[in-house]
Structure formats: structure tokens, C-alpha cells
Design a protein around this motif. Structure first.
Motif, PDB file in Angstrom:
ATOM      1  N   PRO A  87     -80.832  33.889 -69.438  1.00 21.71           N
ATOM      2  CA  PRO A  87     -80.684  34.766 -68.268  1.00 21.71           C
ATOM      3  C   PRO A  87     -81.408  34.272 -67.021  1.00 21.71           C
ATOM      4  CG  PRO A  87     -81.098  36.088 -70.218  1.00 21.71           C
ATOM      5  CD  PRO A  87     -81.249  34.669 -70.634  1.00 21.71           C
ATOM      6  N   LEU A  88     -82.585  33.680 -67.185  1.00 26.98           N
ATOM      7  CA  LEU A  88     -83.325  33.219 -66.014  1.00 26.98           C
ATOM      8  C   LEU A  88     -82.622  32.031 -65.364  1.00 26.98           C
ATOM      9  CD1 LEU A  88     -85.912  33.772 -64.349  1.00 26.98           C
ATOM     10  CD2 LEU A  88     -86.998  31.941 -65.660  1.00 26.98           C
ATOM     11  N   SER A  91     -79.606  33.274 -63.562  1.00 22.62           N
ATOM     12  CA  SER A  91     -79.960  33.901 -62.278  1.00 22.62           C
ATOM     13  C   SER A  91     -80.208  32.850 -61.226  1.00 22.62           C
ATOM     14  CB  SER A  91     -81.251  34.697 -62.357  1.00 22.62           C
ATOM     15  OG  SER A  91     -81.223  35.584 -63.384  1.00 22.62           O
ATOM     16  N   ARG A  94     -76.919  31.516 -60.021  1.00 18.57           N
ATOM     17  CA  ARG A  94     -76.253  32.519 -59.163  1.00 18.57           C
ATOM     18  C   ARG A  94     -76.932  32.587 -57.797  1.00 18.57           C
ATOM     19  NH1 ARG A  94     -76.103  36.735 -64.106  1.00 18.57           N
ATOM     20  NH2 ARG A  94     -73.954  36.411 -64.801  1.00 18.57           N
ATOM     21  N   PHE A  95     -78.249  32.570 -57.801  1.00 22.85           N
ATOM     22  CA  PHE A  95     -79.016  32.633 -56.550  1.00 22.85           C
ATOM     23  C   PHE A  95     -78.615  31.475 -55.627  1.00 22.85           C
ATOM     24  CE2 PHE A  95     -82.670  33.519 -53.886  1.00 22.85           C
ATOM     25  CZ  PHE A  95     -83.005  32.274 -53.370  1.00 22.85           C
ATOM     26  N   TRP A  96     -78.614  30.275 -56.183  1.00 27.38           N
ATOM     27  CA  TRP A  96     -78.317  29.100 -55.354  1.00 27.38           C
ATOM     28  C   TRP A  96     -76.841  29.038 -54.942  1.00 27.38           C
ATOM     29  CZ3 TRP A  96     -81.825  26.923 -52.616  1.00 27.38           C
ATOM     30  CH2 TRP A  96     -83.148  26.929 -53.062  1.00 27.38           C
ATOM     31  N   ARG A  98     -75.031  31.621 -54.139  1.00 27.44           N
ATOM     32  CA  ARG A  98     -74.958  32.492 -52.963  1.00 27.44           C
ATOM     33  C   ARG A  98     -75.584  31.805 -51.753  1.00 27.44           C
ATOM     34  NH1 ARG A  98     -74.876  38.299 -54.718  1.00 27.44           N
ATOM     35  NH2 ARG A  98     -76.090  38.749 -52.873  1.00 27.44           N
ATOM     36  N   PHE A  99     -76.656  31.080 -51.988  1.00 26.89           N
ATOM     37  CA  PHE A  99     -77.329  30.360 -50.902  1.00 26.89           C
ATOM     38  C   PHE A  99     -76.384  29.328 -50.284  1.00 26.89           C
ATOM     39  CE2 PHE A  99     -80.987  28.869 -48.614  1.00 26.89           C
ATOM     40  CZ  PHE A  99     -80.790  27.501 -48.455  1.00 26.89           C
ATOM     41  N   MET A 132     -83.020  22.153 -48.896  1.00 30.09           N
ATOM     42  CA  MET A 132     -83.362  22.905 -50.106  1.00 30.09           C
ATOM     43  C   MET A 132     -82.464  22.496 -51.272  1.00 30.09           C
ATOM     44  SD  MET A 132     -84.488  26.613 -48.837  1.00 30.09           S
ATOM     45  CE  MET A 132     -85.190  26.905 -47.227  1.00 30.09           C
TER      46      MET A 132
ATOM     47  N   ASN B  48     -90.610  34.169 -53.443  1.00 30.79           N
ATOM     48  CA  ASN B  48     -89.319  34.018 -52.775  1.00 30.79           C
ATOM     49  C   ASN B  48     -89.473  33.151 -51.535  1.00 30.79           C
ATOM     50  OD1 ASN B  48     -86.673  34.205 -51.932  1.00 30.79           O
ATOM     51  ND2 ASN B  48     -86.666  36.425 -51.654  1.00 30.79           N
ATOM     52  N   VAL B  50     -87.586  30.879 -50.418  1.00 31.29           N
ATOM     53  CA  VAL B  50     -86.340  30.557 -49.724  1.00 31.29           C
ATOM     54  C   VAL B  50     -86.023  31.617 -48.663  1.00 31.29           C
ATOM     55  CG1 VAL B  50     -83.858  30.213 -50.028  1.00 31.29           C
ATOM     56  CG2 VAL B  50     -85.448  29.289 -51.703  1.00 31.29           C
ATOM     57  N   HIS B  51     -86.004  32.880 -49.075  1.00 37.30           N
ATOM     58  CA  HIS B  51     -85.629  33.945 -48.141  1.00 37.30           C
ATOM     59  C   HIS B  51     -86.810  34.759 -47.643  1.00 37.30           C
ATOM     60  CE1 HIS B  51     -81.471  33.132 -48.954  1.00 37.30           C
ATOM     61  NE2 HIS B  51     -81.576  33.429 -50.229  1.00 37.30           N
ATOM     62  N   LYS B  62     -91.992  34.759 -63.884  1.00 35.59           N
ATOM     63  CA  LYS B  62     -90.840  34.031 -63.344  1.00 35.59           C
ATOM     64  C   LYS B  62     -90.062  34.945 -62.378  1.00 35.59           C
ATOM     65  CE  LYS B  62     -91.142  30.315 -66.105  1.00 35.59           C
ATOM     66  NZ  LYS B  62     -90.719  30.188 -67.496  1.00 35.59           N
ATOM     67  N   VAL B  64     -87.083  36.420 -59.829  1.00 29.24           N
ATOM     68  CA  VAL B  64     -85.640  36.498 -59.619  1.00 29.24           C
ATOM     69  C   VAL B  64     -85.443  37.254 -58.307  1.00 29.24           C
ATOM     70  CG1 VAL B  64     -83.413  37.216 -60.595  1.00 29.24           C
ATOM     71  CG2 VAL B  64     -85.319  36.726 -62.131  1.00 29.24           C
ATOM     72  N   ALA B  65     -84.620  36.691 -57.412  1.00 31.45           N
ATOM     73  CA  ALA B  65     -84.399  37.330 -56.110  1.00 31.45           C
ATOM     74  C   ALA B  65     -82.922  37.619 -55.888  1.00 31.45           C
ATOM     75  CB  ALA B  65     -84.932  36.430 -54.998  1.00 31.45           C
ATOM     76  N   GLU B  66     -82.642  38.486 -54.907  1.00 27.55           N
ATOM     77  CA  GLU B  66     -81.292  38.948 -54.548  1.00 27.55           C
ATOM     78  C   GLU B  66     -80.897  40.089 -55.492  1.00 27.55           C
ATOM     79  OE1 GLU B  66     -79.019  37.036 -51.892  1.00 27.55           O
ATOM     80  OE2 GLU B  66     -81.157  37.169 -51.514  1.00 27.55           O
ATOM     81  N   LEU B  68     -78.271  41.878 -56.463  1.00 24.30           N
ATOM     82  CA  LEU B  68     -77.173  41.831 -57.446  1.00 24.30           C
ATOM     83  C   LEU B  68     -77.476  40.804 -58.543  1.00 24.30           C
ATOM     84  CD1 LEU B  68     -73.988  42.204 -55.188  1.00 24.30           C
ATOM     85  CD2 LEU B  68     -75.287  43.978 -56.375  1.00 24.30           C
ATOM     86  N   VAL B  69     -78.157  39.730 -58.183  1.00 30.40           N
ATOM     87  CA  VAL B  69     -78.574  38.723 -59.178  1.00 30.40           C
ATOM     88  C   VAL B  69     -79.614  39.364 -60.103  1.00 30.40           C
ATOM     89  CG1 VAL B  69     -79.649  36.444 -59.520  1.00 30.40           C
ATOM     90  CG2 VAL B  69     -78.095  36.800 -57.610  1.00 30.40           C
ATOM     91  N   GLU B  72     -78.020  41.776 -62.663  1.00 27.93           N
ATOM     92  CA  GLU B  72     -77.388  41.079 -63.793  1.00 27.93           C
ATOM     93  C   GLU B  72     -78.449  40.504 -64.725  1.00 27.93           C
ATOM     94  OE1 GLU B  72     -73.754  39.520 -64.104  1.00 27.93           O
ATOM     95  OE2 GLU B  72     -73.029  39.851 -62.053  1.00 27.93           O
ATOM     96  N   TYR B  73     -79.538  40.021 -64.159  1.00 27.63           N
ATOM     97  CA  TYR B  73     -80.633  39.494 -64.974  1.00 27.63           C
ATOM     98  C   TYR B  73     -81.207  40.595 -65.866  1.00 27.63           C
ATOM     99  CZ  TYR B  73     -85.163  37.745 -66.426  1.00 27.63           C
ATOM    100  OH  TYR B  73     -86.249  37.377 -67.189  1.00 27.63           O
TER     101      TYR B  73
END
Lengths: 227, 227
Positions: A87-88, A91, A94-96, A98-99, A132, B48, B50-51, B62, B64-66, B68-69, B72-73
Motif C-alpha cells: 500500500p505505501l 500510494s 499514485r502521488f507521483w 498526479r504530480f 523532482m 511533504n 513536494v507540496h 512513513k 502519505v500525501a494528497e 484521495l491517495v 485509498e492507502y
């Protein structure tokens, strides 16, 4: 497993992601070419909300938005998984993804379209995002590890699209010195046979934009201004 | 190993509240860290980079950002009270509409409330009505988007279920989501507000309205600047 159609346009970086995913999983599909200047009733029926490509139609049921489609493909056809199991790690992918869509592609277009006085800042902003991605791929063969995965497909059309945007906008966004890891990855990625079969080429993109007159509508365009 | 779940967010963050709803629904204990966005903590910037935004979920160190991500996580990590359907097509549908709410509804709401003049606000309100109609149709005869119980789309629907009303009140614009115009959605809001994981995770209304009266314009300006 069922009837699969892809409604797309050959120069779209979002469409080629879908075709690559299906080919990687050995899924046969019918490709329906869409003329974006004259949208078909089929497209409007299958994507009434956004009226955009790509749309995947599986046994008559449509799925739209390329990242949503990629996950659908991965969950429906389980050979050659695109996303990691953990899952990590999922994620992170998915994060990247969207980026790439929300920052890299958008900022590259902004840099291309920027007027002279804003150009330098826009280019810097685009390069910050690309930096990045370069850092992300550093030390790795592919974003997916030893073989290509979800994020490789998402980043996939960026190298050629960036070359096209550079020429369209009269700007320099990437080079081997500034982003060596991204450059190395690009070289490997575009040579993979499944990828090479269907990847928008910079010359075709330039050709399309100039012959369609779209280049002229882009302020700051080097092609429109004959630079 | 003792489980540690941290959530960096603010009391007014629409996206942070989604994460809280999911955590509460699944009975996951977490530590809430209130961020001052005018003076971001070193931890937020570390988790975070990046953003530099909230929310960020940190699970056993660990991040997790965003939102919707993160949702799901959470669903993939804690399997009780699943918030995504099992079938790939329904999952794709959920993801599609969640993106729709964030990418289409959110900016339309901001513009309908804080657009630069009445004409712009009215035009955005018309657009927002069309978008709400899509969601109205998507509900069909269901109690929640998730069916009999709330799911990811109901959680992401906090934009419509609560924030829309607060923003309209703060901006002094008329309510769009009426029983006459959108009977199914109106009903959904009432059902939604009765779910404890939802109602216990909403900002206090008066405080929120007062806050948005002061900051709404800034929200819209920031959104525009980022596009």
C-alpha cells in the motif's frame, strides 16, 4: 476477457498510456480514432461529463480519465501488474502520477505559452518539477523497478512531449546534464518495443500543431512567431 | 510493533477532514497535529517536501500525501469497513467521480462564491448546477454513493455535503443545492450528516463561516494563482 475498445487520438500522451498498459498485459482491443475537432457521437455517449479521450470501453461499459483507466486495467487483467502490491509503494506511485499530470505537464505547457517577460520564471518552474522526477528515478532502472510499471507509463510520453514543447515555445526544458537520470531513463524507455510501437513523436506533434493552425493560437509560440 | 498514526492538518481543511472521517469510520486511533499554515512546522516540510501542504498521514514514520491517495492507502491498510467497492468497474466509477468533485466542483464553488464580479459568479453558479446534476444522476436510487453505507465517494463528497453550504453562507450567495432542484442530492446530504463518522468530523459551523468570510477571497485567489 470480453470486448475492449479504446477511443483515442494518436498524438495524445494520455491515450498512449492506455494502449501501452493493454499491450503489456496482452489484451486485444479495437482502437477507435477520434477527431478532436469534430467529436463523434460515440465519444459524447461514452464520456458525456468531460467529452475527452481516452475512454476505455469494456463490454460496453466506459471508463474515462487515464489514471482511473490504468488502475481499472491493472485490477481487471492481473498479469504483468503495473502497480506494486504494498500500500505505501502504491500510494507513492499514485502521488507521483498526479504530480506528473498536475505539475510537470501543466508547467511545461505554461513555459511554452509564456510571454517573453514571464518566460524565464515559467521555465524555472517547469524545471523545478522535472527536477523532482529526475531525483525520483535516480539510481533506478525504471520507476517500476526492474521492469516498467504504472509510473513509467504515466511519465512515458513526457520526453517526446517536452522536445515538442521546447520547439513550440522556443525554450529549453531538459538536457542530459541538468537531468541525467531522467535522460537515461528516457533513452531506455522509448526503445522498449511495445512503447516504441505507439509513442507520439516530436516531429508529428510539431507538424500537427503547425498544419492545424494551433501553433498560432499559442502566445509565446516560437513556431507561430517564426523564431 | 505499536502502530503510530499521525495526521498533520488544520481544523478547516476540507481534505484533512476526509482523512479523519475515514480513520474514524475504521476505528483507527491517531494523533492530530494542527498546523499553522502561515508558519509551517519542520515536520510538515519534512513529510511533504513536494507540496508542503496538509493533510499528510504519517503511518509508522512513513508519510502519505494528497487526500484521495491517503483514503485509498487507509482502505488498503485497514480492511474493516471498506470504503471502496470490490468490483474494478465500480472502483473506477468511484475514482472518476471523486476526481470530478475535486477538479470540477471545487473550483466552480470557489468561483461562484468569490468570483470577481456578479456576472462571473453567476456564470460559475450555472456551471456548478450542471455539475451537481451529474452527481444527482449518479446517486440513482441509493441512500449513499457507496450504497447502503458510506464509501470513499461519500467522504470525498464532503465538498458538496457541507463545504458548499458554508461557503455560500460566508460569501452571501444563494444556496444552489435545494430540495426542488436536486431532490436526491438534498436527501443524500441529510443522510450523510446523520452518519457519526461524518458529523463528528465537521468544523464547527459558525466558526467555519466566520473564517471563510475573512479568507474565502484568498482561497479563490490562491486557486487561480496555482493554475
Amino acid at each position: 476477457m470480453g470486448e475492449v475498445k479504446v477511443i483515442g487520438a494518436s498524438l495524445s500522451s494520455f491515450c498512449c498510456r492506455i494502449e501501452w498498459a493493454l499491450k503489456l498485459k496482452g489484451v486485444e482491443y479495437e482502437y477507435i480514432k477520434e477527431d478532436l475537432r469534430n467529436k463523434s457521437p460515440i465519444l459524447l455517449q461514452y464520456n458525456p461529463v468531460h467529452k475527452k479521450i481516452p475512454v476505455l470501453v469494456h463490454n460496453g461499459k466506459p471508463v474515462a480519465e487515464s489514471l482511473v483507466i490504468l488502475e481499472y486495467i491493472d485490477e481487471t487483467w492481473q498479469e504483468n501488474p503495473l502497480l506494486p502490491k504494498d500500500p505505501l509503494e502504491k500510494s507513492t506511485a499514485r502521488f507521483w502520477a498526479r504530480f506528473v499530470d498536475e505539475k510537470c505537464i501543466v508547467s511545461a505547457w505554461d513555459a511554452c505559452r509564456a510571454e517573453e517577460h514571464e518566460k524565464e520564471r515559467a521555465v524555472e518552474s517547469a524545471q523545478e518539477s522535472l527536477g523532482m522526477i529526475d531525483k525520483l528515478i535516480e539510481g533506478k532502472k525504471f520507476f517500476g523497478g526492474e521492469t516498467i510499471g504504472f509510473l513509467d507509463l504515466v511519465v512515458g510520453s513526457l520526453p517526446n512531449w517536452l522536445k515538442f514543447l521546447e520547439e513550440l515555445g522556443g525554450i529549453k526544458l531538459v538536457d542530459a546534464e541538468k537531468f541525467p537520470s531522467f535522460h537515461e531513463w528516457s533513452k531506455k524507455f522509448v526503445e522498449i518495443p511495445i512503447i516504441k510501437e505507439k509513442i507520439p513523436m516530436p516531429d508529428d506533434l510539431i507538424n500537427y500543431f503547425t498544419t492545424s493552425g494551433l501553433a498560432k493560437t499559442i502566445r509565446g509560440s516560437a513556431l507561430a512567431n517564426n523564431k | 510493533m505499536a502502530e503510530e498514526v499521525l495526521l498533520f492538518s488544520t481544523w478547516f481543511s476540507i481534505y484533512g477532514r476526509r482523512v479523519e472521517m475515514a480513520l474514524k469510520l475504521k476505528g483507527i486511533e491517531y494523533k492530530f497535529i494542527e498546523e499553522d499554515l502561515t508558519n509551517k512546522s519542520p515536520s510538515l516540510l519534512k513529510y511533504n517536501p513536494v507540496h508542503k501542504k496538509v493533510p499528510v498521514l504519517v503511518h509508522n514514520g512513513k508519510p502519505v500525501a494528497e487526500s484521495l491517495v491517503i483514503l485509498e492507502y487507509i482502505d488498503e491498510t485497514w480492511k474493516n469497513h471498506p470504503i471502496l467497492p470490490k468490483h474494478p468497474y465500480e472502483r473506477a466509477n468511484t475514482r472518476f467521480w471523486a476526481k470530478f468533485i475535486d477538479e470540477k466542483c471545487w473550483p466552480a464553488i470557489l468561483q461562484a462564491c468569490w468570483g470577481k464580479d456578479q456576472k462571473e459568479r453567476e456564470k460559475a453558479a450555472e456551471e456548478l448546477s450542471k455539475l451537481l446534476q451529474f452527481l444527482e444522476n449518479e446517486l440513482k436510487g441509493k441512500r449513499f454513493f457507496g450504497g447502503e453505507t458510506i464509501g470513499l465517494l461519500d467522504i470525498a463528497g464532503n465538498t458538496i455535503g457541507y463545504w458548499l453550504g458554508v461557503f455560500e453562507e460566508a460569501a452571501g450567495v444563494s444556496e444552489l443545492l435545494t430540495r426542488e432542484k436536486f431532490p436526491k442530492l438534498f436527501n443524500w446530504v441529510n443522510e450523510w450528516l446523520s452518519v457519526s463518522a461524518i458529523k463528528e468530523n465537521l468544523p464547527p459551523r459558525d466558526k467555519h463561516v466566520a473564517f471563510m468570510r475573512l479568507n474565502g477571497q484568498g482561497f479563490w485567489d490562491d486557486y487561480n494563482a496555482s493554475k
